[in-house]
Motif scaffolding. Sequence first.
Motif: not given
Length: 170
Positions: A86, A90, A93-94, A127, A129-130, A136, A138-139
């Motif tokens: 995760e 994350a 994505a950032q 994993w 992330a958006w 952010i 996560t999933e």
Amino acid sequence: MPDFPAPFSAEVDAISTEIGQLLLARGETLATAESCTGGLIAAAITEIAGSSAWFERGYITYANHAKTDMLDVPPAFIDGLGAVSEPVVAAMAQGAATNANARWAVAVSGIAGPTGGSVEKPVGTVWLAWATPTGIVTEKQVFAGNRSQIRAATVYRALERLATFLREAA
């Protein structure tokens, strides 16, 4: 095992088209950061004519050092928890959103197989992330199937969830 549409299917094209329409309506852009999908998310997006108006860029960061070099993922995240975690996704994505100056980003890191899995992280662990304007999200998913099926499922889930976030933010 659910059957997910292939990256270049009518279903994925429809989702990508909707994402583009929503981003265009707001004058916003998208970036991608991909590991296990190797650019398939960006390819599905750029299958849509005119996507250059809303798709900023894609980062394919398959190697761990690429995640650090291109997306500013702290090496300690990778060393401590592994690339499929995760905090790493994350940060991917950032990093994609920040480095591309994009309002939205999607990132994925997973184990597509057929090797590389463990008891804690079996093949199919992904994993996602958006990066959204509000933070952010996560999933974690564990997709079943062979390498192609796991990658297709990842592409579909990444885009499907992005479309949902964009609709909700409208």
